[in-house]
Design an enzyme around this catalytic site. Structure first.
Site, PDB file in Angstrom:
ATOM      1  N   LEU A  90     -25.436   6.783  29.204  1.00 52.50           N
ATOM      2  CA  LEU A  90     -25.958   5.546  29.782  1.00 52.50           C
ATOM      3  C   LEU A  90     -27.363   5.790  30.318  1.00 52.50           C
ATOM      4  CD1 LEU A  90     -22.902   4.092  31.747  1.00 52.50           C
ATOM      5  CD2 LEU A  90     -23.842   3.297  29.584  1.00 52.50           C
ATOM      6  N   ASN A 145     -24.062  10.245  31.904  1.00 52.73           N
ATOM      7  CA  ASN A 145     -23.024   9.216  31.789  1.00 52.73           C
ATOM      8  C   ASN A 145     -22.963   8.265  32.977  1.00 52.73           C
ATOM      9  OD1 ASN A 145     -21.551  12.051  30.596  1.00 52.73           O
ATOM     10  ND2 ASN A 145     -21.888  10.343  29.199  1.00 52.73           N
ATOM     11  N   ILE A 158     -20.209   4.242  35.603  1.00 50.39           N
ATOM     12  CA  ILE A 158     -19.810   5.473  34.918  1.00 50.39           C
ATOM     13  C   ILE A 158     -19.256   5.151  33.539  1.00 50.39           C
ATOM     14  CG2 ILE A 158     -18.280   7.492  35.011  1.00 50.39           C
ATOM     15  CD1 ILE A 158     -18.215   7.041  38.104  1.00 50.39           C
ATOM     16  N   CYS A 159     -19.722   5.897  32.543  1.00 49.66           N
ATOM     17  CA  CYS A 159     -19.205   5.748  31.183  1.00 49.66           C
ATOM     18  C   CYS A 159     -18.346   6.961  30.852  1.00 49.66           C
ATOM     19  CB  CYS A 159     -20.363   5.635  30.186  1.00 49.66           C
ATOM     20  SG  CYS A 159     -19.825   5.529  28.461  1.00 49.66           S
ATOM     21  N   VAL A 160     -17.062   6.743  30.688  1.00 50.04           N
ATOM     22  CA  VAL A 160     -16.146   7.816  30.315  1.00 50.04           C
ATOM     23  C   VAL A 160     -15.031   7.203  29.478  1.00 50.04           C
ATOM     24  CG1 VAL A 160     -14.791   7.581  32.451  1.00 50.04           C
ATOM     25  CG2 VAL A 160     -14.754   9.745  31.205  1.00 50.04           C
TER      26      VAL A 160
END
Length: 208
Positions: free
Chosen positions: A132, A90, A97-99
């Site tokens: 990602l 991620n 950051i992908c959250v």
């Protein structure tokens, strides 16, 4: 590298006070494994050190993260980056950051502390479904041992305590954020580490 700028002049005085209060609260009573680094001249530039959680490939590391507040914060979520290089599904190559907390699940009443705790939890439970870093996501699902070994190796190279500042620049890409404003904090942290190691060496020599 893209130019970095501050949105502090675009935030309301109330928002600035609220953010600064939360940062000061976290500085005086830090969440477990998280140390916030306050930049008093620009509250839109928030950095923190996160200890790699035990039982994960990141356990031996200290990871530097950055939150960048938009001019519409808290109505819109901040952007979050790992400044320390990390192998994680991620986290993009530029550290972004992908959250879900910073996407579809964002709520204006979620604070900085909640975001940092969410990022720490992401080290414990990655989400390969919204990767990602596709290589890391695929490896986690299909060859976990290889993923764990790769993540641990990256941690040992880039996320050691002495590199928590110097290693931050390693994760910068074309769109990655800068860490210059916190250089003084880095030096103090490194000096403390060196002093502690020196004392330990002296104690060991006395025992010989």
């Amino acid at each position: 590298m893209s130019s970095q700028y501050s949105n502090v002049e675009n935030l309301s005085p109330q928002t600035i006070r609220q953010v600064m209060k939360e940062l000061q609260d976290m500085e005086s009573t830090p969440p477990e494994g998280i140390k916030v680094l306050i930049n008093e001249s620009d509250v839109t530039d928030i950095q923190a050190l996160i200890d790699g959680p035990a039982g994960t490939p990141y356990a031996v590391g200290i990871f530097r993260v950055k939150l960048t507040l938009s001019k519409d914060f808290p109505q819109t979520p901040p952007k979050a980056y790992f400044l320390t290089k990390i192998f994680h599904p991620n986290v993009a190559s530029n550290g972004e950051i992908c959250v879900n907390t910073l996407k579809k699940d964002w709520k204006p009443d979620l604070g900085i502390k909640h975001i940092l705790l969410t990022i720490k939890c992401l080290l414990i439970v990655p989400n390969p479904e919204s990767a990602l870093n596709e290589e890391a996501g695929k490896m986690l699902l299909e060859r976990y041992d290889d993923y764990s070994q790769r993540a641990r190796m990256m941690t040992e190279i880039h996320a050691q305590p002495a590199k928590c500042g110097a290693g931050a620049s390693d994760a910068k890409d074309d769109d990655g954020p800068s860490t210059k404003k916190h250089a003084g904090v880095d030096k103090k942290l490194q000096d403390k580490k060196k002093e502690k190691l020196l004392k330990e060496k002296k104690r060991m020599l006395k025992r010989l």
